[in-house]
Design a protein around this motif. Structure first.
Motif, mmCIF file in Angstrom:
data_model
loop_
_atom_site.group_PDB
_atom_site.id
_atom_site.type_symbol
_atom_site.label_atom_id
_atom_site.label_comp_id
_atom_site.label_asym_id
_atom_site.label_seq_id
_atom_site.Cartn_x
_atom_site.Cartn_y
_atom_site.Cartn_z
ATOM 1 N N ASN A 1 2.379 1.710 -3.441
ATOM 2 C CA ASN A 1 1.296 2.001 -4.367
ATOM 3 C C ASN A 1 0.789 3.422 -4.164
ATOM 4 O O ASN A 1 0.535 4.141 -5.124
ATOM 5 C CB ASN A 1 0.166 0.994 -4.180
ATOM 6 C CG ASN A 1 -0.880 1.114 -5.253
ATOM 7 O OD1 ASN A 1 -0.600 1.522 -6.360
ATOM 8 N ND2 ASN A 1 -2.088 0.748 -4.907
ATOM 9 N N ASN A 2 0.654 3.849 -2.916
ATOM 10 C CA ASN A 2 0.189 5.195 -2.627
ATOM 11 C C ASN A 2 1.176 6.235 -3.141
ATOM 12 O O ASN A 2 0.780 7.265 -3.690
ATOM 13 C CB ASN A 2 -0.034 5.366 -1.123
ATOM 14 C CG ASN A 2 -0.718 6.666 -0.803
ATOM 15 O OD1 ASN A 2 -1.487 7.188 -1.600
ATOM 16 N ND2 ASN A 2 -0.441 7.195 0.372
ATOM 17 N N MET A 3 2.475 5.962 -2.990
ATOM 18 C CA MET A 3 3.489 6.892 -3.485
ATOM 19 C C MET A 3 3.414 7.008 -5.004
ATOM 20 O O MET A 3 3.512 8.103 -5.559
ATOM 21 C CB MET A 3 4.881 6.444 -3.052
ATOM 22 C CG MET A 3 5.152 6.625 -1.585
ATOM 23 S SD MET A 3 6.699 5.919 -1.018
ATOM 24 C CE MET A 3 7.879 6.525 -2.180
ATOM 25 N N CYS A 4 3.241 5.891 -5.680
ATOM 26 C CA CYS A 4 3.152 5.898 -7.146
ATOM 27 C C CYS A 4 1.910 6.656 -7.610
ATOM 28 O O CYS A 4 1.972 7.452 -8.553
ATOM 29 C CB CYS A 4 3.116 4.479 -7.687
ATOM 30 S SG CYS A 4 4.649 3.578 -7.446
ATOM 31 N N GLU A 5 0.789 6.413 -6.942
ATOM 32 C CA GLU A 5 -0.438 7.100 -7.323
ATOM 33 C C GLU A 5 -0.334 8.602 -7.074
ATOM 34 O O GLU A 5 -0.807 9.406 -7.878
ATOM 35 C CB GLU A 5 -1.624 6.513 -6.573
ATOM 36 C CG GLU A 5 -2.011 5.138 -7.067
ATOM 37 C CD GLU A 5 -3.202 4.568 -6.323
ATOM 38 O OE1 GLU A 5 -3.872 5.320 -5.594
ATOM 39 O OE2 GLU A 5 -3.455 3.367 -6.493
ATOM 40 N N ALA A 6 0.279 8.988 -5.971
ATOM 41 C CA ALA A 6 0.454 10.413 -5.673
ATOM 42 C C ALA A 6 1.353 11.084 -6.701
ATOM 43 O O ALA A 6 1.083 12.196 -7.158
ATOM 44 C CB ALA A 6 1.022 10.591 -4.271
ATOM 45 N N ILE B 1 0.826 -1.209 0.000
ATOM 46 C CA ILE B 1 0.000 0.000 0.000
ATOM 47 C C ILE B 1 0.860 1.258 0.000
ATOM 48 O O ILE B 1 0.573 2.208 -0.706
ATOM 49 C CB ILE B 1 -0.963 0.001 1.207
ATOM 50 C CG1 ILE B 1 -2.057 -1.035 0.979
ATOM 51 C CG2 ILE B 1 -1.581 1.372 1.421
ATOM 52 C CD1 ILE B 1 -3.018 -1.177 2.124
ATOM 53 N N LEU B 2 1.926 1.282 0.792
ATOM 54 C CA LEU B 2 2.779 2.466 0.866
ATOM 55 C C LEU B 2 3.387 2.782 -0.490
ATOM 56 O O LEU B 2 3.316 3.909 -0.963
ATOM 57 C CB LEU B 2 3.872 2.274 1.911
ATOM 58 C CG LEU B 2 4.831 3.446 2.082
ATOM 59 C CD1 LEU B 2 4.073 4.665 2.584
ATOM 60 C CD2 LEU B 2 5.922 3.090 3.045
ATOM 61 N N LYS C 1 -0.498 11.433 -10.008
ATOM 62 C CA LYS C 1 -1.483 12.523 -9.955
ATOM 63 C C LYS C 1 -0.796 13.887 -10.061
ATOM 64 O O LYS C 1 -1.307 14.797 -10.687
ATOM 65 C CB LYS C 1 -2.294 12.447 -8.673
ATOM 66 C CG LYS C 1 -3.399 13.491 -8.622
ATOM 67 C CD LYS C 1 -4.189 13.402 -7.355
ATOM 68 C CE LYS C 1 -5.307 14.395 -7.280
ATOM 69 N NZ LYS C 1 -5.080 15.702 -7.813
#
Length: 79
Positions: free
Chosen positions: A19-24, A16-17, A27
């Motif tokens: 993945n969250n960094m990649c999504e941020a 999750i960490l 964006k």
């Protein structure tokens, strides 16, 4: 090529960490993704420089050598 679970570390159960960094990041460069490659790279460079500068300013306000949450945990462990 095949993946085999026996060669992966067992302590990491979730991405999750990451993945969250990649999504941020994706964006943050969304408006530049349809530009030419040079413009895209310049905007990514600007974004990274701005991010590093903001984090540096935040860290300069810290009273200790480590972050506030880490310091609070260390203080709690001392007691």
């Amino acid at each position: 090529m095949q993946w085999c679970r026996s060669h992966f570390k067992t302590h990491s159960k979730c991405d999750i960490l990451l993945n969250n960094m990649c999504e941020a990041f994706n964006k943050s460069i969304l408006d530049a993704r349809d530009k030419h490659i040079i413009t895209l790279l310049e905007r990514i460079k600007y974004y990274i420089m701005l991010l590093m500068a903001t984090r540096r300013e935040t860290m300069e306000k810290w009273a200790h050598d480590v972050g506030p949450r880490v310091f609070a945990t260390l203080e709690k462990l001392k007691k």
